[in-house]
Motif scaffolding. Structure first.
Motif, short mmCIF file in Angstrom:
data_model
loop_
_atom_site.label_atom_id
_atom_site.label_comp_id
_atom_site.label_asym_id
_atom_site.label_seq_id
_atom_site.Cartn_x
_atom_site.Cartn_y
_atom_site.Cartn_z
N ASN A 90 2.49 -9.78 -0.72
CA ASN A 90 1.40 -9.28 -1.76
C ASN A 90 1.58 -10.14 -3.01
O ASN A 90 2.86 -10.47 -3.37
CB ASN A 90 1.61 -7.77 -2.00
N LYS A 91 0.51 -10.11 -3.73
CA LYS A 91 0.58 -10.83 -4.96
C LYS A 91 1.39 -9.74 -5.91
O LYS A 91 1.25 -8.49 -5.60
CB LYS A 91 -0.87 -10.91 -5.73
N SER A 131 0.82 -8.29 -8.82
CA SER A 131 0.10 -7.29 -9.28
C SER A 131 -0.42 -6.24 -8.25
O SER A 131 -0.73 -4.90 -8.71
CB SER A 131 -1.03 -7.78 -10.11
N ARG A 132 -0.46 -6.64 -6.95
CA ARG A 132 -0.79 -5.54 -5.97
C ARG A 132 0.33 -4.63 -5.35
O ARG A 132 -0.08 -3.80 -4.94
CB ARG A 132 -1.39 -6.47 -4.72
N ASN A 133 1.63 -4.98 -5.84
CA ASN A 133 2.59 -4.32 -5.44
C ASN A 133 2.83 -2.69 -5.75
O ASN A 133 3.07 -1.98 -5.29
CB ASN A 133 4.06 -4.79 -5.65
N THR A 144 0.36 -1.09 -6.87
CA THR A 144 -0.84 -0.35 -5.93
C THR A 144 -0.59 -0.07 -4.74
O THR A 144 -0.43 1.24 -4.25
CB THR A 144 -2.09 -1.05 -6.03
N PHE A 145 0.24 -0.73 -4.12
CA PHE A 145 0.70 -0.49 -2.66
C PHE A 145 1.96 0.53 -2.70
O PHE A 145 1.76 1.43 -1.80
CB PHE A 145 1.47 -1.83 -2.19
N ILE A 177 -8.42 2.47 -4.13
CA ILE A 177 -7.73 1.34 -4.13
C ILE A 177 -8.63 0.13 -3.53
O ILE A 177 -8.25 -1.10 -3.49
CB ILE A 177 -6.35 1.13 -3.40
N GLU A 183 -11.36 -3.08 -2.76
CA GLU A 183 -11.63 -3.70 -3.62
C GLU A 183 -12.97 -4.51 -3.20
O GLU A 183 -13.77 -5.11 -4.00
CB GLU A 183 -10.71 -5.18 -3.85
N GLY A 221 -6.41 -6.47 -10.60
CA GLY A 221 -5.92 -5.52 -9.65
C GLY A 221 -5.61 -4.21 -10.48
O GLY A 221 -5.26 -3.12 -9.93
N GLN A 277 -7.72 -0.88 -9.83
CA GLN A 277 -7.14 -0.20 -8.69
C GLN A 277 -6.20 0.49 -9.18
O GLN A 277 -6.07 1.87 -8.39
CB GLN A 277 -6.83 -1.23 -7.42
#
Lengths: 304, 209
Positions: free
Chosen positions: A272-273, A275-277, A279-280, B18, B20, B87, B90
């Protein structure tokens, strides 16, 4: 005797999981791969090397690997393998387990900041953020187990789980999925972190250990295996409750489930990027909260 | 069986917050339609056969087939793909979604009595809140439409929480509601959109008499 077998099995699982991950990745890439026990040889090599400390570091930095390994090992000893008794057990050890893992992480973060390195401070900050986000998920997951079976000790929880109805089985299968995802986050694996990365800017867990070498580095690696094994064994226990709860099923299940899952994800998904972690990981918390509240509603005798 | 379907429905609500891409929105709405169809079939066996057939077939045809197909057609026509570029939205949506989940579960445990099915009540409440969160946090009109559809699905589930007579009446109302709203969205994008270029709600503030 059974307690000794439990301890041996869980230690063997901890040493085998990295091998299964490596072997799965190699097979999926069409390679023969390294030896199954190559990671053990690597750690043996590290253990033979001397340690070098930066002059800016204090005693905190030197003590951290031992504390990190100690907390991970202690946490591991609370986990039963199927119907076997764990070495350590008391009422409330579920909470103690989470605190032990948190203490290890806290010490590693402090040690990283102790070096004064900008990279390690960055890694410490990321580790703290991800730790803060994943801990609610873990607490929700363990609270669900405690709620469903009415105990706060791993041993009691898994011993009490003899009879299950269909609703509890569904909740436990979803809980296994959440726990397996928590293993990914806690062990710093793809898609959250990549243990093989060589770029400091993208590292999370690895960047905190850049100043360690020799025996200290070996201890940190082994502690990581113990943490992974502890969480993998909880996930395997939770999955096995729903069908056949015996140690001879749970031990290989923990190794194969985690090893294969991590290996397959690492072979098929990109990391993941950063910044996405967040959210994950927060998604895991949402799923864990869902499992917890479903368990809570089940306890209040809903009729579907 | 119903519990696993309801859990899957809640998981789709979590992923709605979440995701996109609008394609994923449309797919999730379609999946929710199939889940609601299965739930309606299993849950409403107490009502008479014609009503059961109407409710289940209407749910299948409109919620699982026609509405997602219309949404995909709008996406293809307008080439609008992403909700937003960053992001962070989200993360905020997910955070609010978790708060909504906790609030729904707490409220369900506190107020539901023996005449109300707790699981359906809680999930319906969560669906309503998720739809509202989508509408409030997203600026694109397409997202608002999705939020509205999620609320409609929540109302359908809510009707199941309070008895087996209600879904028939509510479904007739929802049927009109959904079709009108999706058709209006299609007209907005395909006919008016060429002149106005207003897929973002904030750009509507520029419109003057």
């Amino acid at each position: 005797m059974m307690i000794l077998l439990n301890t041996l099995l869980i230690l063997c699982a901890a040493l085998a999981i990295p091998g299964v991950i490596n072997r799965t990745r190699a097979r999926l890439a069409g390679r023969k791969g390294i030896r199954f026990v190559q990671h053990l040889y690597d750690v043996r090599l590290l253990m033979r090397k001397d340690t070098v400390y930066s002059s800016t570091t204090s005693v905190l930095f030197r003590a951290t690997p031992a504390i990190y390994l100690g907390t991970a090992l202690l946490a591991l000893l609370f986990i039963p393998v199927g119907d076997l008794d764990p070495l350590l057990s008391f009422e409330g050890d579920v909470i103690y387990f989470v605190y032990l893992l948190a203490l290890g992480r806290f010490m590693l973060i402090l040690a990283a900041m102790d070096t004064g390195s900008a990279f390690e401070g960055m890694g410490a900050s990321r580790e703290a953020l991800y730790g803060a986000l994943v801990e609610p998920a873990m607490m929700f997951a363990l609270a669900t187990l405690a709620l469903l079976f009415g105990y706060t000790s791993f041993r009691e929880i898994f011993l009490a789980a003899a009879t299950l109805n269909l609703h509890q089985t569904i909740v436990l299968l979803l809980l296994t999925y959440v726990l397996l995802k928590i293993v990914f986050v806690e062990s710093g694996r793809v898609p959250v972190d990549d243990p093989r990365t060589h770029l400091e800017l993208t590292m999370i867990h690895e960047v905190m250990c850049l100043d360690y070498c020799g025996v200290d580095m070996g201890m940190i690696k082994v502690a990581g295996w113990f943490k992974t094994a502890a969480l993998a064994m909880i996930a395997a226990n939770t999955a096995a409750i729903t069908c056949c709860f015996h140690w001879w099923l749970v031990a290989p299940l923990a190794v194969l489930l985690t090893g294969a899952a991590v290996g397959i994800v690492e072979s098929t998904q990109a990391r993941n990027k950063l910044s996405r972690n967040t959210t994950f990981i927060l998604t895991l918390t949402a799923l864990a909260a869902l499992v917890f509240f479903t368990g809570f509603l089940l306890q209040s005798n809903i009729n579907i | 069986m119903i519990l696993s379907l309801v859990l899957l429905y809640v998981v789709t609500l979590v992923y709605l917050s979440i995701t996109e891409r609008f394609r994923n929105y449309a797919s999730i709405i379609g999946l929710q339609g199939w889940i609601l169809f299965a739930v309606a079939l299993l849950r409403l066996q107490a009502i008479n056969l014609p009503e059961l057939l109407f409710v289940s077939i209407e749910t299948l045809v409109f919620k699982a087939i026609i509405v997602p197909a219309l949404l995909f057609a709008v996406i293809r026509k307008t080439h609008i793909n992403r909700v937003s570029t960053s992001g962070s939205s989200q993360f905020n949506a997910l955070l609010l979604s978790i708060v909504a989940l906790i609030a729904s579960a707490s409220l369900t445990a506190a107020v539901a009595d023996s005449t109300v099915d707790k699981v359906f009540f809680g999930v319906a409440l969560y669906a309503l809140l998720s739809g509202l969160i989508l509408i409030v946090l997203r600026t694109r009109i397409f997202s608002h439409m999705i939020g509205f559809l999620v609320i409609e699905n929540g109302v359908f589930l809510f009707s199941m929480a309070v008895g087996v007579e209600m879904p028939f009446l509510i479904n007739i109302a929802i049927l009109l509601d959904i079709i009108c709203s999706v058709l209006m969205l299609s007209v907005f994008f395909t006919k008016i959109g060429h002149t106005l270029h207003a897929d973002d709600a904030s750009s509507l503030t520029n419109i003057k008499d």
